[in-house]
Write a protein that holds these residues in place. Structure first.
Motif, PDB file in Angstrom:
ATOM      1  N   PHE A 280      75.827  58.712   7.622  1.00  0.00           N
ATOM      2  CA  PHE A 280      74.597  58.989   8.367  1.00  0.00           C
ATOM      3  C   PHE A 280      74.730  58.647   9.848  1.00  0.00           C
ATOM      4  CE2 PHE A 280      70.238  57.597   9.670  1.00  0.00           C
ATOM      5  CZ  PHE A 280      69.642  58.853   9.626  1.00  0.00           C
ATOM      6  N   LEU A 281      75.412  57.540  10.157  1.00  0.00           N
ATOM      7  CA  LEU A 281      75.603  57.125  11.543  1.00  0.00           C
ATOM      8  C   LEU A 281      77.087  57.164  11.912  1.00  0.00           C
ATOM      9  CD1 LEU A 281      73.301  53.959  11.783  1.00  0.00           C
ATOM     10  CD2 LEU A 281      72.759  56.295  12.526  1.00  0.00           C
ATOM     11  N   PRO A 282      77.413  57.378  13.192  1.00  0.00           N
ATOM     12  CA  PRO A 282      78.803  57.203  13.635  1.00  0.00           C
ATOM     13  C   PRO A 282      79.263  55.771  13.331  1.00  0.00           C
ATOM     14  CG  PRO A 282      77.490  58.258  15.347  1.00  0.00           C
ATOM     15  CD  PRO A 282      76.527  57.812  14.287  1.00  0.00           C
ATOM     16  N   GLU A 283      80.554  55.609  13.128  1.00  0.00           N
ATOM     17  CA  GLU A 283      81.086  54.328  12.651  1.00  0.00           C
ATOM     18  C   GLU A 283      80.697  53.159  13.540  1.00  0.00           C
ATOM     19  OE1 GLU A 283      85.398  52.322  11.392  1.00  0.00           O
ATOM     20  OE2 GLU A 283      85.262  54.446  11.898  1.00  0.00           O
ATOM     21  N   ASN A 284      80.811  53.299  14.870  1.00  0.00           N
ATOM     22  CA  ASN A 284      80.482  52.194  15.773  1.00  0.00           C
ATOM     23  C   ASN A 284      79.010  51.819  15.688  1.00  0.00           C
ATOM     24  OD1 ASN A 284      83.120  52.018  16.670  1.00  0.00           O
ATOM     25  ND2 ASN A 284      82.774  53.261  18.506  1.00  0.00           N
ATOM     26  N   ASP A 285      78.150  52.823  15.603  1.00  0.00           N
ATOM     27  CA  ASP A 285      76.714  52.554  15.503  1.00  0.00           C
ATOM     28  C   ASP A 285      76.378  51.897  14.172  1.00  0.00           C
ATOM     29  OD1 ASP A 285      76.447  53.697  17.959  1.00  0.00           O
ATOM     30  OD2 ASP A 285      75.600  55.590  17.256  1.00  0.00           O
TER      31      ASP A 285
ATOM     32  N   ASN B  12      69.765  57.934  17.688  1.00  0.00           N
ATOM     33  CA  ASN B  12      68.520  58.702  17.582  1.00  0.00           C
ATOM     34  C   ASN B  12      68.331  59.366  16.219  1.00  0.00           C
ATOM     35  OD1 ASN B  12      70.328  60.823  17.656  1.00  0.00           O
ATOM     36  ND2 ASN B  12      69.562  61.710  19.568  1.00  0.00           N
ATOM     37  N   ARG B  13      69.291  59.230  15.307  1.00  0.00           N
ATOM     38  CA  ARG B  13      69.107  59.815  13.974  1.00  0.00           C
ATOM     39  C   ARG B  13      67.970  59.114  13.223  1.00  0.00           C
ATOM     40  NH1 ARG B  13      73.768  62.092  10.371  1.00  0.00           N
ATOM     41  NH2 ARG B  13      72.102  63.594  10.055  1.00  0.00           N
ATOM     42  N   PHE B  14      67.720  57.857  13.552  1.00  0.00           N
ATOM     43  CA  PHE B  14      66.591  57.164  12.936  1.00  0.00           C
ATOM     44  C   PHE B  14      65.279  57.823  13.351  1.00  0.00           C
ATOM     45  CE2 PHE B  14      69.467  53.347  12.617  1.00  0.00           C
ATOM     46  CZ  PHE B  14      69.456  53.283  11.238  1.00  0.00           C
ATOM     47  N   GLN B  15      65.158  58.114  14.670  1.00  0.00           N
ATOM     48  CA  GLN B  15      63.945  58.767  15.134  1.00  0.00           C
ATOM     49  C   GLN B  15      63.835  60.180  14.571  1.00  0.00           C
ATOM     50  OE1 GLN B  15      65.890  56.873  17.008  1.00  0.00           O
ATOM     51  NE2 GLN B  15      64.750  55.746  18.559  1.00  0.00           N
ATOM     52  N   LYS B  16      64.964  60.869  14.470  1.00  0.00           N
ATOM     53  CA  LYS B  16      64.943  62.231  13.931  1.00  0.00           C
ATOM     54  C   LYS B  16      64.509  62.222  12.473  1.00  0.00           C
ATOM     55  CE  LYS B  16      68.378  64.360  16.981  1.00  0.00           C
ATOM     56  NZ  LYS B  16      69.716  65.004  17.063  1.00  0.00           N
ATOM     57  N   LEU B  17      64.945  61.187  11.723  1.00  0.00           N
ATOM     58  CA  LEU B  17      64.529  61.070  10.334  1.00  0.00           C
ATOM     59  C   LEU B  17      63.013  60.961  10.248  1.00  0.00           C
ATOM     60  CD1 LEU B  17      64.901  60.563   7.291  1.00  0.00           C
ATOM     61  CD2 LEU B  17      65.303  58.151   7.843  1.00  0.00           C
ATOM     62  N   SER B  18      62.429  60.129  11.100  1.00  0.00           N
ATOM     63  CA  SER B  18      60.977  59.984  11.108  1.00  0.00           C
ATOM     64  C   SER B  18      60.309  61.305  11.464  1.00  0.00           C
ATOM     65  CB  SER B  18      60.560  58.901  12.102  1.00  0.00           C
ATOM     66  OG  SER B  18      61.058  57.645  11.712  1.00  0.00           O
ATOM     67  N   GLY B  19      60.935  62.051  12.398  1.00  0.00           N
ATOM     68  CA  GLY B  19      60.372  63.332  12.792  1.00  0.00           C
ATOM     69  C   GLY B  19      60.394  64.349  11.670  1.00  0.00           C
ATOM     70  N   VAL B  20      61.496  64.365  10.900  1.00  0.00           N
ATOM     71  CA  VAL B  20      61.603  65.295   9.775  1.00  0.00           C
ATOM     72  C   VAL B  20      60.535  64.993   8.738  1.00  0.00           C
ATOM     73  CG1 VAL B  20      63.036  65.983   7.819  1.00  0.00           C
ATOM     74  CG2 VAL B  20      64.048  65.810  10.095  1.00  0.00           C
ATOM     75  N   VAL B  21      60.366  63.718   8.438  1.00  0.00           N
ATOM     76  CA  VAL B  21      59.382  63.344   7.428  1.00  0.00           C
ATOM     77  C   VAL B  21      57.968  63.654   7.906  1.00  0.00           C
ATOM     78  CG1 VAL B  21      58.427  61.420   6.110  1.00  0.00           C
ATOM     79  CG2 VAL B  21      60.875  61.593   6.433  1.00  0.00           C
ATOM     80  N   LYS B  22      57.710  63.433   9.191  1.00  0.00           N
ATOM     81  CA  LYS B  22      56.389  63.756   9.724  1.00  0.00           C
ATOM     82  C   LYS B  22      56.102  65.254   9.612  1.00  0.00           C
ATOM     83  CE  LYS B  22      55.902  59.893  12.944  1.00  0.00           C
ATOM     84  NZ  LYS B  22      55.868  59.478  14.365  1.00  0.00           N
ATOM     85  N   SER B  23      57.158  66.065   9.692  1.00  0.00           N
ATOM     86  CA  SER B  23      56.967  67.513   9.566  1.00  0.00           C
ATOM     87  C   SER B  23      56.513  67.889   8.159  1.00  0.00           C
ATOM     88  CB  SER B  23      58.266  68.259   9.901  1.00  0.00           C
ATOM     89  OG  SER B  23      59.238  68.071   8.875  1.00  0.00           O
ATOM     90  N   LEU B  24      56.678  66.968   7.204  1.00  0.00           N
ATOM     91  CA  LEU B  24      56.201  67.185   5.838  1.00  0.00           C
ATOM     92  C   LEU B  24      54.789  66.636   5.659  1.00  0.00           C
ATOM     93  CD1 LEU B  24      59.440  66.138   3.917  1.00  0.00           C
ATOM     94  CD2 LEU B  24      58.645  68.461   4.366  1.00  0.00           C
ATOM     95  N   ASN B  25      54.077  66.471   6.801  1.00  0.00           N
ATOM     96  CA  ASN B  25      52.704  65.957   6.784  1.00  0.00           C
ATOM     97  C   ASN B  25      52.631  64.565   6.165  1.00  0.00           C
ATOM     98  OD1 ASN B  25      51.583  68.354   7.922  1.00  0.00           O
ATOM     99  ND2 ASN B  25      51.714  69.328   5.912  1.00  0.00           N
ATOM    100  N   SER B  26      53.598  63.722   6.535  1.00  0.00           N
ATOM    101  CA  SER B  26      53.645  62.371   5.997  1.00  0.00           C
ATOM    102  C   SER B  26      53.583  61.363   7.133  1.00  0.00           C
ATOM    103  CB  SER B  26      54.932  62.159   5.197  1.00  0.00           C
ATOM    104  OG  SER B  26      54.997  63.060   4.115  1.00  0.00           O
ATOM    105  N   ILE B  27      53.117  60.161   6.821  1.00  0.00           N
ATOM    106  CA  ILE B  27      53.051  59.090   7.798  1.00  0.00           C
ATOM    107  C   ILE B  27      53.799  57.880   7.253  1.00  0.00           C
ATOM    108  CG2 ILE B  27      50.878  59.818   8.852  1.00  0.00           C
ATOM    109  CD1 ILE B  27      49.420  57.842   7.096  1.00  0.00           C
ATOM    110  N   GLN B  28      54.426  57.124   8.170  1.00  0.00           N
ATOM    111  CA  GLN B  28      55.183  55.951   7.753  1.00  0.00           C
ATOM    112  C   GLN B  28      54.225  54.838   7.358  1.00  0.00           C
ATOM    113  OE1 GLN B  28      58.628  54.697  10.126  1.00  0.00           O
ATOM    114  NE2 GLN B  28      57.778  52.642  10.102  1.00  0.00           N
ATOM    115  N   THR B  29      54.431  54.261   6.194  1.00  0.00           N
ATOM    116  CA  THR B  29      53.568  53.176   5.727  1.00  0.00           C
ATOM    117  C   THR B  29      54.319  51.866   5.549  1.00  0.00           C
ATOM    118  OG1 THR B  29      53.929  53.805   3.410  1.00  0.00           O
ATOM    119  CG2 THR B  29      52.034  54.778   4.539  1.00  0.00           C
ATOM    120  N   SER B  30      55.656  51.905   5.504  1.00  0.00           N
ATOM    121  CA  SER B  30      56.410  50.672   5.299  1.00  0.00           C
ATOM    122  C   SER B  30      57.838  50.860   5.803  1.00  0.00           C
ATOM    123  CB  SER B  30      56.428  50.292   3.814  1.00  0.00           C
ATOM    124  OG  SER B  30      57.218  49.131   3.595  1.00  0.00           O
TER     125      SER B  30
END
Length: 223
Positions: free
Chosen positions: A14-19, A69-87
């Protein structure tokens, strides 16, 4: 399309090795220090002890997101499914002794779509109690699945909440039961309205994940 069809997806590396190395160092340090910082809580699930570090109690987790920024992109993808982060939490599962606990039975979390992601910090085999999932079990277009939820709703009205399903019931629906062993730096995203469980691991083993939970917005408004 794969997520809609199967109810889960797997993203390797999911992330580059250094990250990833930076993220793992932060999470490992957090789980070592978490009791002194007062930001954790423990829960006992029969023969398994689970330690949490929650984002709203500890600012350490916020350090993870600027790394990549893949973490932020993950949140963006999920939000596109009409979802909100709860935890958002770091979760350390410690297997204390042999035997089943409440998470070892196949079950559904809720009676509506609930999206969870599990980011594996270490290689995870069966001995560490990996996540298990039944592909396509979140699809209520399947008459057998819809009928199970209907029958279970009647039981709930009579006996109280119980979202467990037996393995024989799963097999009768012709559903596959996958044990999702994974290398470090693997991300699982699953709709836990589908049937899932934690595989019974071996004593003195542990699994550490960064967990993110998203609730479908229309479900949130119904609560």
């Amino acid at each position: 399309k794969e997520f809609i069809k199967n109810g889960f997806i797997t993203i390797n590396d999911f992330l580059p090795e250094n990250d990833f190395t930076k993220v793992r160092e932060i999470i490992s340090r957090e789980m070592q220090d978490v009791t002194t910082q007062g930001s954790s809580r423990y829960t006992s699930q029969a023969n398994t002890a689970v330690k949490f570090s929650h984002s709203f109690l500890n600012k350490t987790i916020e350090q993870l997101f600027p790394i990549n920024n893949r973490f932020q992109k993950l949140s963006g993808v999920v939000k596109s499914l009409n979802s909100i982060q709860t935890s958002l939490n770091i979760r350390q599962v410690n297997i204390v002794k042999e035997g089943l606990d409440t998470q070892h039975n196949y079950h559904t979390d809720v009676y509506y779509p609930l999206i969870k992601s599990f980011f594996y910090i270490h290689d995870t085999s069966k001995s560490q109690g990996p996540f298990c999932y039944c592909p396509a079990s979140s699809n209520v277009d399947n008459p057998a699945i819809l009928n199970w939820h209907y029958r279970n709703s009647l039981k709930i009205s009579e006996k109280g909440v119980n979202f467990d399903i037996s393995e024989s019931e799963v097999r009768n629906m012709s559903l596959e039961m996958l044990t999702l062993e994974a290398k470090e730096n693997t991300l699982f995203i699953a709709n836990t309205f589908g049937f899932h469980r934690r595989f019974p691991g071996k004593p003195n083993e542990q699994r550490v994940t960064l967990n993110n939970e998203f609730l479908r917005e229309y479900s949130w408004h119904r609560l």
